[in-house]
Design a protein around this motif. Structure first.
Motif, PDB file in Angstrom:
ATOM      1  N   UNK A 138       0.797  -1.239   0.000  1.00  0.00           N
ATOM      2  CA  UNK A 138       0.000   0.000   0.000  1.00  0.00           C
ATOM      3  C   UNK A 138       0.822   1.277   0.000  1.00  0.00           C
ATOM      4  N   UNK A 139       2.001   1.236   0.574  1.00  0.00           N
ATOM      5  CA  UNK A 139       2.793   2.452   0.701  1.00  0.00           C
ATOM      6  C   UNK A 139       2.374   3.330   1.862  1.00  0.00           C
ATOM      7  N   UNK A 140       1.473   2.841   2.739  1.00  0.00           N
ATOM      8  CA  UNK A 140       1.101   3.611   3.929  1.00  0.00           C
ATOM      9  C   UNK A 140       2.308   3.652   4.858  1.00  0.00           C
ATOM     10  N   UNK A 141       2.731   4.852   5.204  1.00  0.00           N
ATOM     11  CA  UNK A 141       3.951   5.018   5.998  1.00  0.00           C
ATOM     12  C   UNK A 141       3.657   5.746   7.301  1.00  0.00           C
ATOM     13  N   UNK A 142       4.388   5.406   8.341  1.00  0.00           N
ATOM     14  CA  UNK A 142       4.327   6.108   9.613  1.00  0.00           C
ATOM     15  C   UNK A 142       5.427   7.161   9.634  1.00  0.00           C
ATOM     16  N   UNK A 143       5.031   8.409   9.760  1.00  0.00           N
ATOM     17  CA  UNK A 143       5.970   9.540   9.774  1.00  0.00           C
ATOM     18  C   UNK A 143       6.833   9.581   8.521  1.00  0.00           C
ATOM     19  N   UNK A 144       6.323   9.002   7.438  1.00  0.00           N
ATOM     20  CA  UNK A 144       7.044   9.052   6.169  1.00  0.00           C
ATOM     21  C   UNK A 144       8.263   8.168   6.102  1.00  0.00           C
ATOM     22  N   UNK A 145       8.479   7.330   7.155  1.00  0.00           N
ATOM     23  CA  UNK A 145       9.704   6.526   7.179  1.00  0.00           C
ATOM     24  C   UNK A 145       9.446   5.029   7.302  1.00  0.00           C
ATOM     25  N   UNK A 146       8.567   4.665   8.228  1.00  0.00           N
ATOM     26  CA  UNK A 146       8.339   3.254   8.516  1.00  0.00           C
ATOM     27  C   UNK A 146       7.022   2.791   7.904  1.00  0.00           C
ATOM     28  N   UNK A 147       7.019   1.625   7.259  1.00  0.00           N
ATOM     29  CA  UNK A 147       5.759   1.105   6.730  1.00  0.00           C
ATOM     30  C   UNK A 147       4.790   0.757   7.852  1.00  0.00           C
ATOM     31  N   UNK A 148       3.515   0.989   7.610  1.00  0.00           N
ATOM     32  CA  UNK A 148       2.470   0.659   8.587  1.00  0.00           C
ATOM     33  C   UNK A 148       2.343  -0.865   8.630  1.00  0.00           C
ATOM     34  N   UNK A 149       2.561  -1.430   9.800  1.00  0.00           N
ATOM     35  CA  UNK A 149       2.446  -2.877   9.962  1.00  0.00           C
ATOM     36  C   UNK A 149       1.534  -3.196  11.142  1.00  0.00           C
ATOM     37  N   UNK A 150       0.992  -4.402  11.108  1.00  0.00           N
ATOM     38  CA  UNK A 150       0.061  -4.810  12.157  1.00  0.00           C
ATOM     39  C   UNK A 150       0.453  -6.184  12.702  1.00  0.00           C
ATOM     40  N   UNK A 151      -0.056  -6.474  13.888  1.00  0.00           N
ATOM     41  CA  UNK A 151       0.124  -7.763  14.548  1.00  0.00           C
ATOM     42  C   UNK A 151      -1.266  -8.384  14.671  1.00  0.00           C
ATOM     43  N   UNK A 152      -1.401  -9.663  14.329  1.00  0.00           N
ATOM     44  CA  UNK A 152      -2.735 -10.260  14.278  1.00  0.00           C
ATOM     45  C   UNK A 152      -2.792 -11.582  15.042  1.00  0.00           C
ATOM     46  N   UNK A 153      -3.841 -11.717  15.854  1.00  0.00           N
ATOM     47  CA  UNK A 153      -4.163 -12.986  16.495  1.00  0.00           C
ATOM     48  C   UNK A 153      -5.456 -13.527  15.920  1.00  0.00           C
ATOM     49  N   UNK A 154      -5.529 -14.849  15.757  1.00  0.00           N
ATOM     50  CA  UNK A 154      -6.739 -15.496  15.226  1.00  0.00           C
ATOM     51  C   UNK A 154      -7.145 -16.607  16.185  1.00  0.00           C
ATOM     52  N   UNK A 155      -8.433 -16.665  16.498  1.00  0.00           N
ATOM     53  CA  UNK A 155      -8.929 -17.692  17.403  1.00  0.00           C
ATOM     54  C   UNK A 155     -10.229 -18.294  16.920  1.00  0.00           C
ATOM     55  N   UNK A 156     -10.696 -19.268  17.661  1.00  0.00           N
ATOM     56  CA  UNK A 156     -11.976 -19.896  17.325  1.00  0.00           C
ATOM     57  C   UNK A 156     -12.582 -20.480  18.598  1.00  0.00           C
ATOM     58  N   UNK A 157     -13.858 -20.182  18.837  1.00  0.00           N
ATOM     59  CA  UNK A 157     -14.484 -20.762  20.007  1.00  0.00           C
ATOM     60  C   UNK A 157     -15.813 -20.122  20.336  1.00  0.00           C
ATOM     61  N   UNK A 158     -16.359 -20.535  21.451  1.00  0.00           N
ATOM     62  CA  UNK A 158     -17.648 -20.029  21.913  1.00  0.00           C
ATOM     63  C   UNK A 158     -17.412 -18.805  22.779  1.00  0.00           C
ATOM     64  N   UNK A 159     -18.081 -17.714  22.435  1.00  0.00           N
ATOM     65  CA  UNK A 159     -17.934 -16.449  23.152  1.00  0.00           C
ATOM     66  C   UNK A 159     -19.313 -15.830  23.350  1.00  0.00           C
ATOM     67  N   UNK A 160     -19.354 -14.808  24.184  1.00  0.00           N
ATOM     68  CA  UNK A 160     -20.594 -14.057  24.395  1.00  0.00           C
ATOM     69  C   UNK A 160     -20.603 -12.835  23.492  1.00  0.00           C
ATOM     70  N   UNK A 161     -21.758 -12.561  22.906  1.00  0.00           N
ATOM     71  CA  UNK A 161     -21.942 -11.406  22.036  1.00  0.00           C
ATOM     72  C   UNK A 161     -22.708 -10.344  22.816  1.00  0.00           C
ATOM     73  N   UNK A 162     -22.083  -9.160  22.982  1.00  0.00           N
ATOM     74  CA  UNK A 162     -22.728  -8.127  23.803  1.00  0.00           C
ATOM     75  C   UNK A 162     -23.775  -7.312  23.054  1.00  0.00           C
ATOM     76  N   UNK A 163     -24.036  -7.678  21.792  1.00  0.00           N
ATOM     77  CA  UNK A 163     -25.087  -7.010  21.036  1.00  0.00           C
ATOM     78  C   UNK A 163     -24.622  -5.814  20.237  1.00  0.00           C
ATOM     79  N   UNK A 164     -23.387  -5.374  20.460  1.00  0.00           N
ATOM     80  CA  UNK A 164     -22.870  -4.219  19.717  1.00  0.00           C
ATOM     81  C   UNK A 164     -21.601  -4.575  18.944  1.00  0.00           C
ATOM     82  N   UNK A 165     -21.385  -5.859  18.734  1.00  0.00           N
ATOM     83  CA  UNK A 165     -20.202  -6.299  17.994  1.00  0.00           C
ATOM     84  C   UNK A 165     -19.065  -6.750  18.881  1.00  0.00           C
TER      85      UNK A 165
END
Length: 199
Positions: free
Chosen positions: A112-139
């Motif tokens: 994408x070329x999205x940069x932080x302060x014009x120097x560092x590429x924008x990067x993300x850290x991601x966790x993925x899971x699966x299971x039974x959870x409670x839904x609070x009604x707002x996402x």
């Protein structure tokens, strides 16, 4: 005044009915429980960029990232997603879809070329899971698997990495052929096993 979470309303009503703790637990899960794949994305570099260039600079880049991510989430049939602080949380029907969205997000950000302060590429850290959870009604989702996934995305994964919980790894379909590294970690006071995607 803010409306209380439906989950809290259910607990309050159940207690007013005089139900035992086990019955309250059962009622809450019956009314608000759902099983899904979860994705927790944390932005890398927010603290430093906000301090050196201001929060508005970071939020501008964050908006660019979420616009890019939204298209990817839709392409992989995301059921729901929301943003909070510098994070993004999403829900999918399958682990395969969540993992595909995670990997495509990393790739799209590199291109994408999205940069932080014009120097560092924008990067993300991601966790993925699966299971039974409670839904609070707002996402929002609550439960053990949500806690694990949030920790994986925010505290364990490094920039550009995707880490699966043990449950997510076990629920991948056989057609997903990727190299994984098994990790045994202690999150807080809980021992967990997770799997880092090796790209």
């Amino acid at each position: 005044m803010r409306e209380p979470s439906p989950i809290f309303s259910t607990i309050t009503a159940a207690r007013a009915d005089g139900l035992a703790e086990e019955a309250i637990e059962r009622r809450v899960w019956e009314r608000h429980g759902t099983t899904c794949a979860l994705l927790a994305l944390d932005s890398s570099g927010m603290t430093l960029l906000s301090r050196t260039h201001g929060i508005v600079e970071f939020l501008t880049r964050y908006m660019e990232m979420t616009a890019l991510a939204e298209r990817i989430l839709e392409r992989h049939r995301c059921l729901a997603w929301r943003c909070f602080a510098d994070n993004l949380f999403a829900e999918f029907a399958t682990v395969d879809a969540a993992l595909a969205a995670a990997l495509e997000t990393h790739h799209a950000l590199r291109e994408s070329g999205i940069m932080l302060a014009g120097r560092e590429p924008y990067r993300v850290c991601i966790g993925v899971g699966y299971g039974r959870v409670l839904d609070d009604g707002s996402g929002g989702k609550m439960g053990d698997e949500m806690n694990v996934v949030a920790k994986l995305g925010e505290d364990v994964a490094e920039a550009g990495q995707t880490i699966l919980s043990e449950s997510a790894y076990q629920n991948l379909s056989p057609c997903v052929i990727l190299p994984f590294e098994r990790l045994a970690l202690r999150l807080g006071k809980v021992d967990v096993v997770c799997y880092r995607v090796k790209e």
